[in-house]
Design an enzyme around this catalytic site. Sequence first.
Site, mmCIF file in Angstrom:
data_model
loop_
_atom_site.group_PDB
_atom_site.id
_atom_site.type_symbol
_atom_site.label_atom_id
_atom_site.label_comp_id
_atom_site.label_asym_id
_atom_site.label_seq_id
_atom_site.Cartn_x
_atom_site.Cartn_y
_atom_site.Cartn_z
ATOM 1 N N GLY A 1 0.830 -1.218 0.000
ATOM 2 C CA GLY A 1 0.000 0.000 0.000
ATOM 3 C C GLY A 1 0.853 1.252 0.000
ATOM 4 O O GLY A 1 0.610 2.184 0.760
ATOM 5 N N ARG B 1 0.588 5.906 -1.692
ATOM 6 C CA ARG B 1 0.207 7.195 -1.072
ATOM 7 C C ARG B 1 0.340 7.112 0.446
ATOM 8 O O ARG B 1 0.620 6.047 1.005
ATOM 9 C CB ARG B 1 -1.210 7.599 -1.475
ATOM 10 C CG ARG B 1 -2.292 6.621 -1.033
ATOM 11 C CD ARG B 1 -3.645 7.103 -1.573
ATOM 12 N NE ARG B 1 -4.651 6.077 -1.597
ATOM 13 C CZ ARG B 1 -5.543 5.885 -0.626
ATOM 14 N NH1 ARG B 1 -5.530 6.631 0.446
ATOM 15 N NH2 ARG B 1 -6.446 4.927 -0.746
ATOM 16 N N ASN C 1 2.101 -2.269 5.415
ATOM 17 C CA ASN C 1 1.497 -0.964 5.656
ATOM 18 C C ASN C 1 0.053 -0.875 5.141
ATOM 19 O O ASN C 1 -0.730 -0.067 5.644
ATOM 20 C CB ASN C 1 2.356 0.112 4.958
ATOM 21 C CG ASN C 1 1.648 1.440 4.848
ATOM 22 O OD1 ASN C 1 1.563 2.195 5.810
ATOM 23 N ND2 ASN C 1 1.078 1.724 3.669
ATOM 24 N N SER D 1 -1.686 0.345 14.916
ATOM 25 C CA SER D 1 -2.340 1.636 15.199
ATOM 26 C C SER D 1 -2.529 1.799 16.699
ATOM 27 O O SER D 1 -2.710 0.807 17.425
ATOM 28 C CB SER D 1 -3.711 1.686 14.519
ATOM 29 O OG SER D 1 -4.454 2.785 14.997
ATOM 30 N N TYR E 1 -11.560 -2.360 13.049
ATOM 31 C CA TYR E 1 -10.197 -1.823 12.879
ATOM 32 C C TYR E 1 -9.351 -2.112 14.120
ATOM 33 O O TYR E 1 -8.193 -2.535 14.019
ATOM 34 C CB TYR E 1 -10.311 -0.322 12.614
ATOM 35 C CG TYR E 1 -9.008 0.371 12.270
ATOM 36 C CD1 TYR E 1 -8.425 0.230 11.009
ATOM 37 C CD2 TYR E 1 -8.368 1.202 13.194
ATOM 38 C CE1 TYR E 1 -7.241 0.887 10.689
ATOM 39 C CE2 TYR E 1 -7.192 1.862 12.881
ATOM 40 C CZ TYR E 1 -6.635 1.703 11.627
ATOM 41 O OH TYR E 1 -5.462 2.356 11.321
ATOM 42 N N ALA F 1 -9.726 -4.507 16.299
ATOM 43 C CA ALA F 1 -9.422 -5.946 16.356
ATOM 44 C C ALA F 1 -8.290 -6.285 15.391
ATOM 45 O O ALA F 1 -7.366 -7.045 15.720
ATOM 46 C CB ALA F 1 -10.670 -6.760 16.019
ATOM 47 N N ILE G 1 -2.361 10.639 12.206
ATOM 48 C CA ILE G 1 -1.388 11.121 11.230
ATOM 49 C C ILE G 1 -2.138 11.745 10.050
ATOM 50 O O ILE G 1 -3.164 11.217 9.612
ATOM 51 C CB ILE G 1 -0.507 9.942 10.723
ATOM 52 C CG1 ILE G 1 0.045 9.110 11.901
ATOM 53 C CG2 ILE G 1 0.608 10.438 9.814
ATOM 54 C CD1 ILE G 1 0.922 9.850 12.889
#
Length: 247
Positions: free
Chosen positions: A12, A15, A90, A142, A155, A157, A188
Amino acid sequence: MKFSGKNVLITGASRGIGASIAENLASMGLKVWINYRNDPAPADELKAKIESSGGVAALIKFDASDESGWAEAIKLITESDGELSYLVNNAGITNDKLALRMSESDFTSVIDANLKSAFLGCKEALKVMSKKRFGAVVNIASIVGEMGNAGQVNYAASKGGMIAMSKSFAKEGASRSVRYNCVTPGFIETAMTEKLSDEVKDYYAKNIPLGRMGKASEIADAVAFLLSDHASYITGETLKVNGGLLM
Ligand code: NAP
């Protein structure tokens, strides 16, 4: 930053945080393999930018949640370069909803994109890095995987799972000198957080001790450190890069 390896694959990477990681590692002398899954245009642009600064980059298209895509990608990279030295998992998505409105597919789509993709990457990396008795992987988890967040059961989990999974891979990879670590970004500035309301952004800015959202380049620096020889005795670690929001 000193690296004994020569190349890195970043999923990923066309970008956001992934692109910043790619630029940073290319500037430090690594050949970067830029993974993308759909639109080649931003990946092409990034490759051209890296090359115009004297770096070496290659594009590699696959869906990181697809097992056969990983097998083909690793084959291509190792046939081209003779090895894969480093991997950064990522790629990630969000699909936010309160738990009572979250369908099974809302849940599993995020688990597949974030956690399953990292599992497949960690496993493929272990296969090829074990043969060389050298390698390092950084998984981008995260802060939400550490502290939870309303509206992000799926997310949280996936990212909490990445942290636990990385420690387990670290234990399996250690005897072959393959290191696994996580970086847990806070909030971010990227397309992922652009969609948050101004109210939510203001709330976090006020509650982050350093008083602002982070930059993708600040995640990229943490990743470079964990991959580098300077972190040669660090494995199974989770490095928080969150402006102090969670200590
Ligand atoms: P972003 O700008 O939305 O970029 C995510 C990238 O992942 C995109 O290039 C996307 O590709 C790619 N991707 C998603 N699923 C993929 C798949 N199955 N296969 C290949 N590529 C895939 O997000 P970001 O903010 O840079 O986030 C990067 C990572 O950091 C994510 O794992 C995210 O969870 C994590 N993170 C971000 C923050 C933040 O505040 N931004 C905080 C904590 C953690 P497409 O262009 O095809 O969609």
